[in-house]
Scaffold this motif. Structure first.
Motif, short mmCIF file in Angstrom:
data_model
loop_
_atom_site.label_atom_id
_atom_site.label_comp_id
_atom_site.label_asym_id
_atom_site.label_seq_id
_atom_site.Cartn_x
_atom_site.Cartn_y
_atom_site.Cartn_z
N THR A 241 0.83 -1.20 0.00
CA THR A 241 0.00 0.00 0.00
C THR A 241 0.87 1.25 0.00
O THR A 241 1.98 1.24 0.55
CB THR A 241 -0.94 0.02 1.23
OG1 THR A 241 -1.75 1.19 1.18
CG2 THR A 241 -0.17 0.03 2.53
N VAL A 242 0.37 2.29 -0.63
CA VAL A 242 1.02 3.59 -0.59
C VAL A 242 0.00 4.64 -0.19
O VAL A 242 -1.18 4.52 -0.50
CB VAL A 242 1.65 4.00 -1.94
CG1 VAL A 242 2.83 3.12 -2.28
CG2 VAL A 242 0.61 4.00 -3.04
N THR A 243 0.47 5.65 0.50
CA THR A 243 -0.34 6.85 0.72
C THR A 243 0.27 7.95 -0.13
O THR A 243 1.45 8.27 0.02
CB THR A 243 -0.35 7.25 2.20
OG1 THR A 243 -1.05 6.25 2.94
CG2 THR A 243 -1.08 8.58 2.39
N VAL A 244 -0.53 8.49 -1.02
CA VAL A 244 -0.07 9.49 -1.97
C VAL A 244 -0.50 10.87 -1.51
O VAL A 244 -1.68 11.09 -1.20
CB VAL A 244 -0.64 9.20 -3.38
CG1 VAL A 244 -0.29 10.31 -4.35
CG2 VAL A 244 -0.10 7.87 -3.88
N MET A 245 0.44 11.80 -1.45
CA MET A 245 0.14 13.18 -1.06
C MET A 245 0.30 14.09 -2.27
O MET A 245 1.25 13.96 -3.04
CB MET A 245 1.07 13.62 0.08
CG MET A 245 0.95 12.73 1.31
SD MET A 245 2.06 13.23 2.65
CE MET A 245 1.33 14.82 3.07
N PHE A 246 -0.64 15.02 -2.41
CA PHE A 246 -0.67 15.89 -3.59
C PHE A 246 -0.18 17.30 -3.27
O PHE A 246 -0.17 17.72 -2.11
CB PHE A 246 -2.09 15.97 -4.14
CG PHE A 246 -2.64 14.66 -4.63
CD1 PHE A 246 -2.40 14.23 -5.92
CD2 PHE A 246 -3.36 13.83 -3.78
CE1 PHE A 246 -2.90 13.02 -6.37
CE2 PHE A 246 -3.86 12.62 -4.22
CZ PHE A 246 -3.63 12.21 -5.52
N ASP A 247 0.21 18.03 -4.33
CA ASP A 247 0.62 19.42 -4.19
C ASP A 247 -0.50 20.26 -3.56
O ASP A 247 -1.69 19.93 -3.71
CB ASP A 247 0.96 20.02 -5.57
CG ASP A 247 2.40 19.77 -5.96
OD1 ASP A 247 3.21 19.47 -5.07
OD2 ASP A 247 2.71 19.89 -7.16
N PRO A 248 -0.16 21.36 -2.88
CA PRO A 248 -1.19 22.22 -2.28
C PRO A 248 -2.12 22.83 -3.32
O PRO A 248 -1.75 23.05 -4.48
CB PRO A 248 -0.37 23.30 -1.58
CG PRO A 248 0.98 22.69 -1.36
CD PRO A 248 1.20 21.80 -2.54
N TYR A 249 -3.32 23.10 -2.88
CA TYR A 249 -4.33 23.76 -3.72
C TYR A 249 -5.01 24.84 -2.88
O TYR A 249 -5.35 24.61 -1.72
CB TYR A 249 -5.37 22.76 -4.20
CG TYR A 249 -6.56 23.37 -4.89
CD1 TYR A 249 -6.49 23.76 -6.23
CD2 TYR A 249 -7.76 23.58 -4.21
CE1 TYR A 249 -7.58 24.32 -6.87
CE2 TYR A 249 -8.85 24.14 -4.84
CZ TYR A 249 -8.76 24.51 -6.17
OH TYR A 249 -9.84 25.07 -6.80
N THR A 250 -5.20 26.01 -3.46
CA THR A 250 -5.84 27.12 -2.75
C THR A 250 -7.13 27.52 -3.46
O THR A 250 -7.08 28.03 -4.59
CB THR A 250 -4.91 28.35 -2.66
OG1 THR A 250 -3.68 27.96 -2.04
CG2 THR A 250 -5.56 29.45 -1.84
N PRO A 251 -8.28 27.30 -2.84
CA PRO A 251 -9.55 27.73 -3.45
C PRO A 251 -9.65 29.24 -3.45
O PRO A 251 -9.03 29.93 -2.63
CB PRO A 251 -10.60 27.09 -2.54
CG PRO A 251 -9.92 26.90 -1.23
CD PRO A 251 -8.48 26.64 -1.54
N VAL A 252 -10.47 29.75 -4.39
CA VAL A 252 -10.62 31.20 -4.53
C VAL A 252 -12.07 31.62 -4.42
O VAL A 252 -12.43 32.45 -3.57
CB VAL A 252 -10.02 31.69 -5.88
CG1 VAL A 252 -10.26 33.18 -6.05
CG2 VAL A 252 -8.53 31.36 -5.95
N ASP A 253 -12.92 31.05 -5.26
CA ASP A 253 -14.31 31.50 -5.36
C ASP A 253 -15.19 30.84 -4.31
O ASP A 253 -14.91 29.74 -3.85
CB ASP A 253 -14.85 31.19 -6.76
CG ASP A 253 -14.07 31.90 -7.85
OD1 ASP A 253 -13.83 33.10 -7.68
OD2 ASP A 253 -13.71 31.23 -8.84
N MET A 254 -16.29 31.52 -3.98
CA MET A 254 -17.27 30.93 -3.07
C MET A 254 -18.09 29.89 -3.83
O MET A 254 -18.33 30.00 -5.02
CB MET A 254 -18.18 32.02 -2.49
CG MET A 254 -17.48 32.88 -1.45
SD MET A 254 -18.64 33.91 -0.52
CE MET A 254 -19.23 35.00 -1.83
#
Length: 284
Positions: A241-254
């Motif tokens: 098994t692997v746990t995969v971590m993704f690059d950061p994401y920043t939401p903008v709109d409501m």
């Protein structure tokens, strides 16, 4: 608009992971009690254990036996004696009460009566779900899946059945699971921070070692724009098994955001949602 990111980092959590560690239990019907509940897995040598990606679905039927007294405290729903409602159990999932005899004996009797799986109810308030070990007259002979649930969850199920409702469940071990994005479902716009802990776990249940396994995350914003993140796992051994971590994401709109997780080993898609609001916090 579609933007593509590739992030070539992943963390291997364990090799030769036991499938039983990931056993899950889902009530499909009736709708009033549907959802996931905690289930305790049997030991690896119990027999009938599900493997990664396998599942069994069926209606629950409570076990009935013909006599009492074979063990201290023996009751008709404990499956410690000859089962008498074989016709009702055939092709169904047996619901059995804990106590008076070995777990493996209970599951084996349900199996011999035509059940396709067995769920054993705890008999101790507040004790939760529980695991099971083989023993007794039929230790290791069970070939149907089984698991233990709390007394409280069992009482909820039994109440629905006593009210004439059919309780349908699925027992399964996922091969793609624990999708996580650390945002409250509803987050105020003033509290937006980069979504820097986004991850998912994957087990190689294909039966062969895999190379260049793609694990993907698509985030769709309220306007329909999609950002794609892809992690390439160079090597994934059978049942590891692997746990995969993704690059950061920043939401903008409501509005509502949808996070869709996929992988190149199996067709399973997992989704998480969150919403950016003007001023409200909410957990669901």
């Amino acid at each position: 608009m579609k933007r593509i990111f590739t992030f070539l980092f992943c963390t291997v959590l364990a090799f030769n992971l036991s499938a039983q560690d990931g056993l899950r239990f889902e009530i499909n019907a009736p709708s009033g009690i549907s959802g996931a509940i905690e289930v305790g897995a049997p030991a690896d040598d119990f027999g009938g254990n599900l493997t990664f990606g396998e599942s069994v679905t069926g209606d629950l039927v409570e076990v009935v036996t013909d006599t009492l007294g074979n063990a201290d405290g023996d009751l008709p729903n404990m499956a410690c004696d000859t089962v008498t409602n074989n016709m009702e159990l055939t092709g169904k999932i047996a619901l059995i009460s804990r106590g008076a005899c070995f777990f493996s004996d209970k599951v084996y009797r349900a199996q011999q009566s035509g059940a396709i799986a067995a769920v054993i109810c705890n008999n101790v308030p507040g004790d939760g779900a529980f695991g099971m070990a083989a023993g007794g007259d039929f230790g290791g002979l069970a070939t149907i899946p089984s698991g233990g649930i709390s007394l409280e969850d069992c009482q909820t199920i039994l109440t629905a059945m006593e009210n004439g409702e059919t309780v349908n469940i699925t027992m399964f071990v996922p091969a793609f699971y624990d999708a996580l994005g650390l945002y409250h479902y509803t987050t105020p716009q003033s509290q937006i921070v980069p979504l820097d802990i986004t991850e998912v776990s994957l087990v190689n249940s294909t039966g062969v070692d895999a190379t260049d396994v793609a694990v993907n995350l698509d985030i769709t914003d309220p306007n329909g724009n999609v950002e794609n993140f892809s992690v390439l796992v160079p090597s994934l051994l059978v049942d590891s098994t692997v746990t995969v971590m993704f690059d950061p994401y920043t939401p903008v709109d409501m509005g509502e955001y949808t996070m869709s997780f996929t992988n190149s080993l199996n067709p399973v898609e997992l989704q998480q949602k969150f919403e950016i609001s003007e001023y409200m916090f909410g957990t669901d």
